[in-house]
Write a protein that holds these residues in place. Structure first.
Motif, PDB file in Angstrom:
ATOM      1  N   PRO A 172       0.832  -1.209   0.000  1.00  0.00           N
ATOM      2  CA  PRO A 172       0.000   0.000   0.000  1.00  0.00           C
ATOM      3  C   PRO A 172       0.862   1.253   0.000  1.00  0.00           C
ATOM      4  O   PRO A 172       2.070   1.184   0.214  1.00  0.00           O
ATOM      5  N   LEU A 173       0.221   2.383  -0.205  1.00  0.00           N
ATOM      6  CA  LEU A 173       0.944   3.648  -0.268  1.00  0.00           C
ATOM      7  C   LEU A 173       1.442   4.057   1.112  1.00  0.00           C
ATOM      8  O   LEU A 173       0.689   4.076   2.076  1.00  0.00           O
ATOM      9  N   ARG A 174       2.720   4.403   1.177  1.00  0.00           N
ATOM     10  CA  ARG A 174       3.329   4.898   2.413  1.00  0.00           C
ATOM     11  C   ARG A 174       3.887   6.294   2.177  1.00  0.00           C
ATOM     12  O   ARG A 174       4.206   6.680   1.043  1.00  0.00           O
ATOM     13  N   GLY A 175       4.048   7.063   3.251  1.00  0.00           N
ATOM     14  CA  GLY A 175       4.621   8.391   3.132  1.00  0.00           C
ATOM     15  C   GLY A 175       6.069   8.320   2.688  1.00  0.00           C
ATOM     16  O   GLY A 175       6.810   7.416   3.069  1.00  0.00           O
ATOM     17  N   GLY A 176       6.501   9.314   1.881  1.00  0.00           N
ATOM     18  CA  GLY A 176       7.887   9.416   1.463  1.00  0.00           C
ATOM     19  C   GLY A 176       8.197   8.869   0.087  1.00  0.00           C
ATOM     20  O   GLY A 176       9.322   9.001  -0.385  1.00  0.00           O
ATOM     21  N   ALA A 196      -3.639   9.420   5.010  1.00  0.00           N
ATOM     22  CA  ALA A 196      -4.544  10.009   6.007  1.00  0.00           C
ATOM     23  C   ALA A 196      -5.984   9.635   5.721  1.00  0.00           C
ATOM     24  O   ALA A 196      -6.335   9.190   4.625  1.00  0.00           O
ATOM     25  N   ILE A 197      -6.829   9.850   6.739  1.00  0.00           N
ATOM     26  CA  ILE A 197      -8.274   9.720   6.575  1.00  0.00           C
ATOM     27  C   ILE A 197      -8.886  11.071   6.891  1.00  0.00           C
ATOM     28  O   ILE A 197      -8.629  11.661   7.945  1.00  0.00           O
ATOM     29  N   ARG A 198      -9.700  11.581   5.984  1.00  0.00           N
ATOM     30  CA  ARG A 198     -10.371  12.864   6.180  1.00  0.00           C
ATOM     31  C   ARG A 198     -11.872  12.659   5.969  1.00  0.00           C
ATOM     32  O   ARG A 198     -12.306  12.352   4.861  1.00  0.00           O
ATOM     33  N   GLY A 199     -12.635  12.832   7.031  1.00  0.00           N
ATOM     34  CA  GLY A 199     -14.086  12.673   6.920  1.00  0.00           C
ATOM     35  C   GLY A 199     -14.490  11.314   6.391  1.00  0.00           C
ATOM     36  O   GLY A 199     -15.447  11.215   5.606  1.00  0.00           O
ATOM     37  N   VAL A 205      -1.806  13.368   1.958  1.00  0.00           N
ATOM     38  CA  VAL A 205      -1.461  14.791   1.907  1.00  0.00           C
ATOM     39  C   VAL A 205      -0.160  14.953   1.140  1.00  0.00           C
ATOM     40  O   VAL A 205       0.793  14.180   1.328  1.00  0.00           O
ATOM     41  N   THR A 206      -0.101  15.931   0.262  1.00  0.00           N
ATOM     42  CA  THR A 206       1.135  16.333  -0.395  1.00  0.00           C
ATOM     43  C   THR A 206       1.100  17.845  -0.544  1.00  0.00           C
ATOM     44  O   THR A 206       0.308  18.522   0.139  1.00  0.00           O
ATOM     45  N   ASN A 207       1.936  18.411  -1.401  1.00  0.00           N
ATOM     46  CA  ASN A 207       1.960  19.867  -1.579  1.00  0.00           C
ATOM     47  C   ASN A 207       0.892  20.345  -2.550  1.00  0.00           C
ATOM     48  O   ASN A 207       0.610  19.686  -3.559  1.00  0.00           O
ATOM     49  N   ALA A 266      -7.691   8.784  -2.283  1.00  0.00           N
ATOM     50  CA  ALA A 266      -6.922   7.646  -2.778  1.00  0.00           C
ATOM     51  C   ALA A 266      -7.777   6.665  -3.574  1.00  0.00           C
ATOM     52  O   ALA A 266      -8.907   6.346  -3.185  1.00  0.00           O
ATOM     53  N   ASP A 267      -7.240   6.196  -4.695  1.00  0.00           N
ATOM     54  CA  ASP A 267      -7.850   5.127  -5.485  1.00  0.00           C
ATOM     55  C   ASP A 267      -6.987   3.870  -5.401  1.00  0.00           C
ATOM     56  O   ASP A 267      -7.031   3.021  -6.297  1.00  0.00           O
ATOM     57  N   ALA A 268      -6.190   3.791  -4.341  1.00  0.00           N
ATOM     58  CA  ALA A 268      -5.356   2.620  -4.069  1.00  0.00           C
ATOM     59  C   ALA A 268      -5.267   2.471  -2.560  1.00  0.00           C
ATOM     60  O   ALA A 268      -5.568   3.405  -1.813  1.00  0.00           O
ATOM     61  N   GLU A 269      -4.863   1.331  -2.079  1.00  0.00           N
ATOM     62  CA  GLU A 269      -4.769   1.098  -0.634  1.00  0.00           C
ATOM     63  C   GLU A 269      -3.701   2.000  -0.030  1.00  0.00           C
ATOM     64  O   GLU A 269      -2.607   2.143  -0.578  1.00  0.00           O
ATOM     65  N   VAL A 270      -4.032   2.615   1.096  1.00  0.00           N
ATOM     66  CA  VAL A 270      -3.069   3.454   1.802  1.00  0.00           C
ATOM     67  C   VAL A 270      -2.807   2.876   3.183  1.00  0.00           C
ATOM     68  O   VAL A 270      -3.711   2.350   3.825  1.00  0.00           O
ATOM     69  N   ALA A 271      -1.561   2.990   3.622  1.00  0.00           N
ATOM     70  CA  ALA A 271      -1.180   2.527   4.957  1.00  0.00           C
ATOM     71  C   ALA A 271      -1.146   3.739   5.878  1.00  0.00           C
ATOM     72  O   ALA A 271      -0.103   4.403   6.022  1.00  0.00           O
TER      73      ALA A 271
END
Length: 407
Positions: A172-176, A196-199, A205-207, A266-271
Motif C-alpha cells: 500500500p501507499l506509504r509516506g515518502g 490520512a483519513i479525512r471525513g 497529503v502532499t503539496n 486515494a484510489d489505491a490502498e493506503v497505509a
C-alpha cells in the motif's frame, strides 16, 4: 520555537486538532499565522521581562529575560510544560516588543528583494531576509526608521526565496514515496507526504504546488510511481486544495496561505500512519520498513527533525526557525508561519513528511510536525522549509494520520 508550548497554547491546539469541523475555523485563518507568537505573549503575561526561548544543544530550555531574576526564571520554567533545566540569558528586548515590531514588518514582505521576516527566538532579535543585502539592505534600514523599529533589534541576512521542490512502485501507499501528477504540458514529480483519513475518506497529503492548479480544487490525477504506466499506477485525485487569501495578515499585493498542502482522495490502498524508513542519508528502501506515526503536533527551535523524500531520501537536521513568513520565487505568493530546518532536500522532495523520532529506534515511533515544500539559501546555508502541522489542520480539516491503535 518552543520545546514544549506554554500550557495556554497547548490547550488551544488540542481543540483545533480534535474537532471534526476544522474548516469552520476558516474565519480565523487570517489571524492564525500570528497566533503562535501572539499566544506566547499572552501565556507569558506574568513574566513581562520574557524575551524568548529555545532548546539548546545541551537539551536545556534557554530563556531570555530583560531582568534576569530567580522569580522570573521560576515563572518561565512553570510556563513551559516539561521544562526541567532552564538557562537564563539577559535580553535586550522583551518578546512582546519583538512581536509588535514584527507585525509592523509585514508590509516589507512582497517588496522586491525581501524574502523572510521572523522573531528570532534564539538571538532575541528580529530577522529580515533579503536576496541582495547591498541592493536591498539600505531600503530595509530606511523602512525600519519609518516604522519606529530600532536598527539594533534587527539582523538583516541573505536569504533567497524558497524554490518549491518537485523512484519503484509500492503498495500500500506509504509516506515518502515518489508520486507523479499532471502538470501543465508536463508530468511533475513530488513526494507522497502522509497517508490520512479525512471525513471517512482515505487519501494522502502532499503539496498544493504538486497539482495541476495551485490552491484550487482541480480534480487532478496522481500516479505512483509513474504516469507512463497509465491507469495501472493511478492512485488518486485531488479533493481538497484551499484557495489563497488576501487582506488581513496577508501583505498587500500578496496571495497567502498557511500551508503548502492539499488532500488527495486515494484510489489505491493506503497505509495510514506509515512512512517509509530507509537508512539515514539514503534513498534505498526495501519496501517494508516503516516509521509508525503516533502523534502529530508542533516542533520547536533546536529540536531534531527528519524528512523522507523521494529525491534525497531520509535526511536529518535541526529546526532553526518557527513561524517565519516566506515568499515563493517568481510569484506573489507568501506562506505565513512556516518552519525552517537545516535538513538536506532537493527538487522532488516536495510533499515529504517531516517528523521527530519519539522513542527507541527499535520501535520507530514518530511525531509528525509538518510537510516539506521547498528550500533556500540563508546566510550561505541550505535551509529547508516545511508547513507546520498546526496550520495544516485549519486549511485541510481534521486528518487522522496515526497508525491504528497508536493515538
Amino acid at each position: 520555537m518552543r520545546r514544549r508550548l506554554p500550557r495556554a497554547t497547548v490547550a488551544m491546539i488540542a481543540l483545533v486538532g480534535t474537532t471534526t469541523t476544522s474548516l469552520a475555523v476558516t474565519s480565523e485563518v487570517e489571524a492564525a499565522a500570528t497566533t503562535a507568537d501572539t499566544q506566547l505573549v499572552a501565556a507569558m503575561k506574568d513574566v513581562p521581562e520574557f524575551g524568548g526561548a529555545y532548546v539548546g544543544t545541551d537539551g536545556a530550555l534557554h530563556v531570555w529575560l530583560t531582568k534576569p531574576t530567580a522569580t522570573g526564571a521560576g515563572r518561565a520554567r512553570a510556563a513551559f510544560a516539561g521544562a526541567t533545566t532552564v538557562v537564563v540569558h539577559r535580553a535586550d528586548y522583551t518578546f512582546a516588543q519583538l512581536k509588535g515590531w514584527h507585525d509592523r514588518l509585514a508590509g516589507l514582505l512582497g517588496k522586491s528583494g525581501v524574502t523572510l521576516t521572523d522573531v528570532d527566538d534564539r538571538n532575541n532579535r528580529l530577522t529580515v531576509g533579503v536576496e541582495d543585502p547591498a541592493a536591498t539592505g539600505k531600503r530595509v534600514k530606511a523602512s525600519l526608521a519609518l516604522l519606529g523599529i530600532p536598527p539594533a533589534a534587527v539582523d538583516i541576512v541573505t536569504a533567497t526565496p524558497v524554490t518549491p521542490t518537485l523512484r519503484d512502485r509500492n503498495r500500500p501507499l506509504r509516506g515518502g514515496v515518489l508520486i507523479q501528477y499532471a502538470a501543465t504540458n508536463a508530468t511533475g514529480q513530488c513526494t507522497l507526504g502522509l497517508p490520512a483519513i479525512r471525513g471517512g475518506v482515505f487519501g494522502f497529503v502532499t503539496n498544493s504546488h504538486c497539482s495541476s492548479v495551485r490552491s484550487s480544487v482541480d480534480n487532478g490525477l496522481y500516479w505512483q510511481s509513474t504516469r507512463a504506466a497509465g491507469n495501472s499506477d493511478l492512485v488518486g485525485a485531488e479533493m481538497v486544495d484551499p484557495p489563497f487569501k488576501t487582506g488581513g495578515t496577508c501583505p498587500a499585493g500578496e496571495r497567502c496561505r498557511l500551508s503548502d498542502t492539499n488532500f488527495v482522495r486515494a484510489d489505491a490502498e493506503v497505509a495510514v500512519g506509515r512512512i517509509a524508513r530507509p537508512a539515514l542519508d539514503s534513498t534505498t528502501w526495501n519496501g517494508t520498513d516503516t516509521f509508525r506515526v503516533t502523534n502529530a503536533f508542533d516542533t520547536t527551535v533546536g529540536n531534531t527533525v527528519q524528512k523522507v523524500g523521494q529525491a534525497t531520501g531520509r535526511t536529518q537536521g535541526t529546526v532553526v526557525r518557527t513561524c517565519a513568513s516566506r515568499t515563493v520565487r517568481d510569484t506573489n505568493i507568501t506562506l505565513l508561519c512556516q518552519d525552517l530546518a537545516d535538513y538536506t532536500s532537493a527538487d522532488g522532495d516536495s510533499g515529504a513528511p517531516v517528523f521527530e523520532i519519539t522513542n527507541s529506534p527499535s520501535t520507530n515511533d514518530v511525531k509528525v510536525v509538518g510537510i516539506h515544500w521547498g528550500s533556500s539559501v540563508i546566510d550561505n546555508r541550505l535551509i529547508s522549509t516545511f508547513s507546520g502541522w498546526r496550520f495544516i489542520l485549519p486549511e485541510l480539516g481534521f486528518l487522522n494520520v496515526c497508525a491504528v491503535g497508536s493515538c
